[in-house]
Design an enzyme around this catalytic site. Structure first.
Site: not given
Length: 404
Positions: A376, A306, A359-360, A279, A241
């Site tokens: 999240y 992501h 993601d998020h 990401c 990541h």
């Protein structure tokens, strides 16, 4: 044809149960054995228990996020041989269970950083903010790390001093606790709760006092040479990541932030199993990163994706935003990923799933009445999932790819 829809699930304590995921059209679950400390072996029986729970709800365990890399591996401590052997055993056990994608990171001490976990946008939604001068205020005036002031230019130091001066003691405590404990608690953070958490955090930082960027790269290379052959044998793809944010903090080196960083990582051990978690949120926090160009460059090594967005702000600051609006050209990135997937199918590669997760997410609607880990929320992520899935379906039609 489409990227596999996945969702990060934090186990039985997650406020979003697996049955909800199935209703939302999730195909693969992203999770980990959260109760096992970093550096210890993941037993087959515990892997299979979580796997069976997921499969009983009509999905599969798609990606491990994360199999954490212990700090002793990153600093190459005297305990390195035991820690790396435990990592190899965990990879073998995951492979024996048919789980073939493992996300990890090599960020020292602090996994990710934000200065405001409840930043309201103009519509009333809530996302997370990283304000660089505020982080400098934390580093210089609250944490009081030795030599911290020398890491910031004079303009940032002046802003940091003013920010710290305006903060109450309670606000300073909240900022420190959020950065050191709250954002790290659910991802095997180096420091947990306790009245001495700041000092323990400083002690962790001190272990990197003589470890610069090149030394950390050497340690990652050693780790990859020790674990990638085992991952290959086990049928597991490792995917590192990106650093979050992708620039140095707290005097710590960063080695997964730029295109050159990822070229170096690939060169450390030339194998498809030495892959990348792409990401967009982390990488977009650095304005000089061209996300479509990076996606194109890294495409053959991308095993997990992501997808989230950020709005760039002055002075190395950024705010997390809706998934399709922000600094990232999401259309271009998704198109490149779908083209890569089509190429893998034509080439007969086995790793054609290319799982992604939203993601998020911006906290909206019912999220304000639910508990969740920072970043999240249920509704905000579900909105992002729907937007991204709609976009990828449209791109597939444009490219005349066969439908799923």
């Amino acid at each position: 044809m489409a990227l596999e829809k996945t969702w990060r699930w934090f186990g039985k304590g997650d406020s979003v149960p697996l049955t909800y995921l199935r209703q939302m059209g999730i195909e693969g679950v992203v999770t980990a054995l959260h109760g096992i400390p970093a550096g210890e072996v993941w037993p087959v029986e515990e892997i299979r228990a979580v796997q069976a729970e997921i499969e009983s709800c009509g999905m599969h365990w798609s990606v491990v996020e994360s199999l954490p890399v212990a700090e002793g591996i990153k600093i190459h401590s005297t305990d390195y041989p035991r820690l790396v052997e435990n990592y190899r055993r965990s990879l073998r056990n995951l492979g024996a269970c048919g789980i073939d994608t493992v996300c990890y990171n090599f960020m020292p001490v602090l996994d990710w950083a934000r200065t405001d976990l409840h930043c309201r946008d103009e519509r009333g939604g809530e996302s997370m903010l990283f304000d660089y001068p505020t982080f400098a205020a934390f580093d210089i005036h609250i944490l009081r790390r030795r030599e911290a002031a020398g890491d910031y230019d004079p303009a940032v130091r002046r802003k940091a001093q003013e920010i710290a001066r305006r903060m109450t003691a309670a606000q300073q405590e909240e900022l420190a606790h959020n950065i050191i404990v709250v954002t790290q608690a659910f991802i095997h953070g180096a420091v947990g709760e306790g009245s001495d958490y700041r000092q323990r955090f400083l002690n962790c930082l001190d272990t990197y006092r003589h470890i610069g960027q090149e030394t950390l790269r050497e340690h990652l290379g050693c780790f990859l040479r020790d674990v990638v052959p085992v991952a290959e044998e086990a049928g597991v793809n490792l995917c590192i990541h990106a650093d979050d944010p992708p620039f140095p903090l707290l005097g710590l080196p960063r080695i997964a932030s730029t295109p050159d960083d990822f070229r170096r990582i690939a060169a450390q051990y030339d194998s498809p199993a030495n892959g990348v978690t792409f990401c967009t949120g982390s990488l977009s926090a650095r304005p000089d990163n061209d996300l479509p160009a990076m996606a194109r460059m890294l495409a053959p090594r991308i095993h997990f994706v992501h997808l989230r967005n950020t709005v760039a702000l002055p002075c190395r600051s950024f705010r997390e935003s809706d998934h399709l609006t922000g600094s990232v050209d999401m259309f271009a990135v998704i198109r490149i990923l779908l083209e890569e997937q089509a190429g893998r199918i034509r080439a007969g590669r086995k790793d054609v799933r290319m799982p992604f997760r939203p993601d998020h997410g911006v906290r909206i609607l019912d999220d304000f009445s639910r508990t969740a880990n920072p970043g999240y929320p249920l509704c905000g992520r579900l909105k992002g999932l729907a937007e991204i899935d709609g976009m990828q379906q449209a791109i597939a039609r444009i490219l005349e790819f066969p439908a799923e």
